[in-house]
Every structure is written in structure tokens, then in C-alpha cells.
Design an enzyme around this catalytic site. Structure first.
Site, PDB file in Angstrom:
ATOM      1  N   GLU A 162       0.795  -1.240   0.000  1.00  0.00           N
ATOM      2  CA  GLU A 162       0.000   0.000   0.000  1.00  0.00           C
ATOM      3  C   GLU A 162       0.824   1.286   0.000  1.00  0.00           C
ATOM      4  O   GLU A 162       0.616   2.169   0.832  1.00  0.00           O
ATOM      5  CB  GLU A 162      -0.959  -0.008   1.203  1.00  0.00           C
ATOM      6  CG  GLU A 162      -1.900  -1.208   1.188  1.00  0.00           C
ATOM      7  CD  GLU A 162      -2.785  -1.312   2.430  1.00  0.00           C
ATOM      8  OE1 GLU A 162      -2.648  -0.492   3.337  1.00  0.00           O
ATOM      9  OE2 GLU A 162      -3.612  -2.237   2.485  1.00  0.00           O
ATOM     10  N   GLU A 267      -6.130 -10.822  -1.665  1.00  0.00           N
ATOM     11  CA  GLU A 267      -6.961 -10.676  -0.454  1.00  0.00           C
ATOM     12  C   GLU A 267      -8.435 -10.613  -0.844  1.00  0.00           C
ATOM     13  O   GLU A 267      -9.153  -9.685  -0.496  1.00  0.00           O
ATOM     14  CB  GLU A 267      -6.554  -9.420   0.319  1.00  0.00           C
ATOM     15  CG  GLU A 267      -5.090  -9.403   0.682  1.00  0.00           C
ATOM     16  CD  GLU A 267      -4.660  -8.199   1.526  1.00  0.00           C
ATOM     17  OE1 GLU A 267      -5.536  -7.521   2.091  1.00  0.00           O
ATOM     18  OE2 GLU A 267      -3.451  -7.963   1.605  1.00  0.00           O
TER      19      GLU A 267
HETATM   20  C1  XIL Z   1      -6.489  -7.009   8.081  1.00  0.00           C
HETATM   21  C2  XIL Z   1      -6.771  -8.239   8.923  1.00  0.00           C
HETATM   22  O1  XIL Z   1      -7.629  -9.093   8.208  1.00  0.00           O
HETATM   23  C3  XIL Z   1      -7.400  -7.849  10.241  1.00  0.00           C
HETATM   24  O2  XIL Z   1      -7.522  -8.983  11.091  1.00  0.00           O
HETATM   25  C4  XIL Z   1      -6.554  -6.773  10.927  1.00  0.00           C
HETATM   26  O3  XIL Z   1      -7.194  -6.336  12.109  1.00  0.00           O
HETATM   27  C5  XIL Z   1      -6.339  -5.592  10.010  1.00  0.00           C
HETATM   28  O4  XIL Z   1      -5.739  -6.054   8.798  1.00  0.00           O
HETATM   29  N1  XIL Z   1      -4.974  -4.954   3.654  1.00  0.00           N
HETATM   30  C6  XIL Z   1      -4.009  -5.831   4.054  1.00  0.00           C
HETATM   31  C7  XIL Z   1      -4.305  -6.804   5.125  1.00  0.00           C
HETATM   32  O5  XIL Z   1      -2.939  -5.861   3.436  1.00  0.00           O
HETATM   33  O6  XIL Z   1      -3.181  -7.122   5.889  1.00  0.00           O
HETATM   34  C8  XIL Z   1      -5.413  -6.332   6.030  1.00  0.00           C
HETATM   35  O7  XIL Z   1      -5.742  -7.381   6.937  1.00  0.00           O
HETATM   36  C9  XIL Z   1      -6.612  -5.914   5.211  1.00  0.00           C
HETATM   37  C10 XIL Z   1      -6.257  -4.788   4.273  1.00  0.00           C
END
Ligand code: XIL
Length: 381
Positions: A162, A267
Site C-alpha cells: 500500500e 486478499e
Molecule cells: C487485516 C486483517 O484481516 C485484520 O484482522 C486486521 O485487524 C487488520 O488487517 N490490507 C491488508 C491486510 O494488506 O493485511 C489487512 O488485513 C486488510 C487490508
């Protein structure tokens, strides 16, 4: 020959699966990973309840359907490197062992990120930004220790997460404030030094935006022109029902592939709750106030909503199948709906339905639809 054999097997077990019979699935004859073999890895984000063996229902699904995993949280700097002189590898070791025991490909998430960042990382004892030299040294130590520990056991790393804004400019994170654009090539260099065989990735959300698409393509070209390794771009894929347009997502997939890297959907999840904004992005710091009308399905889902969700999720997978030559992995961000971060992001305390398996750990209709689409494609090739 292998594909032909698989097509015959799939034919035998097809009818019971489509009619929802669980016996054939639980025997493991058919699964997402089997049907997607030769197309791309199918991964899942795993939490500590799963890696440590407590969540037996979740583990059953992971073993049956997925051949890749990524840590949902335990490799982030605030967990793995809580103090400058203290690493805590307890959960990460568990996760990597779990992946190896189950013959899954393990990816590391992530090395340099402004969120879930250890509070000490970029500042001194008085809370002031450290110097350029100090931050470079800290990044180097962090990356070398973590990548070095799992050398040879992890296929690849989300090196930077990011870093680019929706308009293509650099995010003004602490890393950027102190090091400017240099922090990204430095992170890739350190990761490569620590494990020269590991694949290296850049990962981000809202990748369907034209500005971000162009910014990330520029970054890939820049890293390559500096002679640095970058194997793939990770498109997070935190979807909404009305955003993004599938065609815009496709344009970005093609743009990254044309820049000479593999594409990964890293994701994948899809909220079906009303969003406070048209494009929510996925900034973990976002926190809107809870309102009842933004949490319309606390107990159950109307059939029409469920149908629309399953259709759109299948459409995304159809897109991934269409471009499977460019995609190395599709990872779902969690096992069952109850595990998903979407229940507490971007609003705490809602009931969401964003994943492929429901709260009872049953597959949603889209699971057999994806399997069927993959098998049909094998037949037609
Ligand atoms: C999220 C997790 O799923 C949660 O459990 C945590 O509280 C916050 O982060 N982008 C990413 C991930 O790269 O690591 C994030 O994961 C969601 C957004």
C-alpha cells in the site's frame, strides 16, 4: 492425459456435488484446489486459531480446498517485531509449520507497511522521526531477520504494501517522509539479499483505479530498470457489490501483466453490506460509526441478496480463469464468514458475508460453480 483423467473423475462426482451432498466433498474427491490445478494456486489467509489447531472446522476446509496460505496478521511488524531489539516469531513459526505439514505454498505478508506498524519503527525515544541512515538500518535488520529466518520455506514476500495512492502518487507514510521514493527499492534490495530465491511482490488495494494502475505500472518499470527483482503485483481485491467494475479490474490485471510481472489476487473478499462510501478502498485505519441501517442482515440473508453475491463472485472467478496464464495465485482473505475482518471493518460490529464458506462452514453455491467453471474450461481446452 492428466486433465482427461480429472474430467472423468469430476463427471462421476458432479451430480452429488451440485445437489449439495456433502459426502463426496468431505471425502476430498473434488475441491477448489483440485479443479484449479494447472491454472493458479488457490490460497487462503490463515489466523492463529487455525495455525495452532484450535479451529478444527476451519482447518478441515483449508486442507480440502486450498494449496496456498498467507498469514492474516502474524507477520506484520507490530506482531513479529514489537520492539527494536525483540522479535516474536511464535505465531509466524506456527503458521509456516502448519503450511509445510499440509504441503501448502506459504507466502509472507508483509515486510514494509505503514499500517499495523510497530510504534518504534520510524521514530526515536522522543517520538521524532529518525534520520535517513537509522531508518535504512532498521529496515535492513527487520527484513534480513524475517526473510532470513524462513529462507527456502516461503515462496515469496509482499515486500511493500500500500505505498501508492489512488491518484498514482506516493502515499505520504513515515517511510516516505524520511526516505522519499527510495524506501521501496531499498526494501526490495534487502529482501533479495536475505533470500535470493524468494519471489518478491508489490501489494495494494483499489487497483482498478486508473491513477493507481498507472502509478503501480511505473513503479514496476522503475524497479526493473534498477535491476531489482519483482515477480508479481498483488491486487488485494476487497470487493463491494457495486465496486469495482469487473472491466476496470481486468484492465489493471492486463496492465500489470504487460509490465512484465505475474498478477496475484491476494486478499479476495466481497462485502454485501451497504458501504458508507462508493469506493471504500481498504485502509485499515478507516472507522465509520455503526448505524443499524448499515447492518441489515444480522441474522440471515435474503435469497435475492445471496444469489446476487454468488453470481458476482463467480463472475470474478470467470475473469481469473479467462486470464489464468497471467495469474499465479488467487487468495481468499479468510476461511469462513465469521473469520472475516469485514465484520469489523470499515464499521465495527456488523454481520457480513464476504467469504466462500458460511458461518456453519458450509460451502456457498459459488464454490461448486467455480469448480464447474474450471472443469468445463479444462474440457474445452
Ligand atoms: C487485516 C486483517 O484481516 C485484520 O484482522 C486486521 O485487524 C487488520 O488487517 N490490507 C491488508 C491486510 O494488506 O493485511 C489487512 O488485513 C486488510 C487490508
Amino acid at each position: 492425459m492428466k486433465i482427461y483423467h480429472w474430467a472423468i473423475c469430476a463427471g462421476i462426482f458432479w451430480i452429488p456435488i451440485l445437489s449439495g451432498c456433502k459426502t463426496s466433498e468431505s471425502k476430498g474427491e473434488i475441491s477448489l484446489k483440485k479443479s484449479l490445478e494447472g491454472k493458479f494456486l488457490i490460497g487462503v489467509a490463515v489466523n492463529d486459531a487455525q495455525a495452532s489447531g484450535q479451529d478444527t472446522a476451519g482447518i478441515r476446509i483449508i486442507k480440502q480446498h486450498f494449496n496456498a496460505l498467507v498469514a492474516e496478521n502474524c507477520m506484520k511488524s507490530e506482531v513479529i517485531h514489537p520492539e527494536e531489539d525483540k522479535f516474536d516469531f511464535t505465531q509466524a513459526d506456527r503458521l509456516v509449520d502448519f503450511g509445510e505439514r499440509n504441503k501448502m505454498v506459504v507466502t509472507g505478508h508483509n515486510l514494509i507497511w505503514h499500517s499495523q506498524l510497530s510504534p518504534w519503527f520510524c521514530v526515536d525515544k522522543d517520538g521524532k522521526n529518525v534520520s535517513r541512515e537509522v531508518l535504512i538500518e532498521r529496515m535492513k535488520k527487520h527484513i534480513h531477520a524475517i526473510v532470513g529466518r524462513y529462507k527456502g520455506r516461503i515462496l515469496g514476500w509482499d515486500v511493500v504494501n500500500e505505498a501508492i495512492e489512488d491518484d498514482g502518487s506516493y502515499r505520504k507514510s513515515k517511510f516516505y517522509e524520511i526516505l522519499g521514493e527510495d524506501y521501496i527499492p531499498l526494501a526490495f534490495q534487502f529482501a533479495h539479499e536475505a533470500d535470493p530465491n524468494a519471489e518478491l511482490y508489490y501489494n495494494d488495494y483499489s487497483m482498478s483505479h486508473e491513477g493507481k494502475r498507472e502509478g503501480v505500472v511505473k513503479l514496476v518499470h522503475k524497479l526493473k530498470s534498477m535491476g531489482l527483482r519483482i515477480d508479481a503485483v498483488g491486487m488485494q481485491g476487497h470487493m463491494q457489490m457495486d465496486f469495482p467494475k469487473i472491466e476496470e479490474f481486468e484492465k489493471s490485471m492486463l496492465a500489470f501483466a504487460n509490465a512484465g510481472v505475474k498478477v496475484m489476487i491476494t486478499e479476495m473478499d466481497m462485502t454485501l453490506l451497504p458501504s458508507p462510501k462508493r469506493n471504500m478502498g481498504a485502509d485499515v485505519a478507516t472507522d465509520f460509526t455503526y448505524k443499524k441501517e448499515l447492518d441489515p442482515y444480522p441474522d440471515a440473508l435474503p435469497d435475492s441478496v445471496s444469489l446476487a453475491w454468488n453470481r458476482r463472485m463467480e463472475d470474478f472467478f470467470k475473469l481469473f480463469l479467462k486470464h489464468s496464464d497471467k495469474i499465479s495465485r488467487v487468495t481468499i482473505w479468510g476461511v469462513a464468514d465469521s473469520d472475516s475482518w469485514r465484520n469489523f471493518w470499515p464499521i465495527k460490529g456488523r454481520t457480513d458475508y464476504p467469504l466462500l464458506f458460511d458461518r456453519n462452514h458450509h460451502p456457498k453455491p459459488v464454490v461448486s460453480a467455480i469448480i464447474k467453471d474450471a472443469v468445463d474450461e479444462n474440457r474445452s481446452n
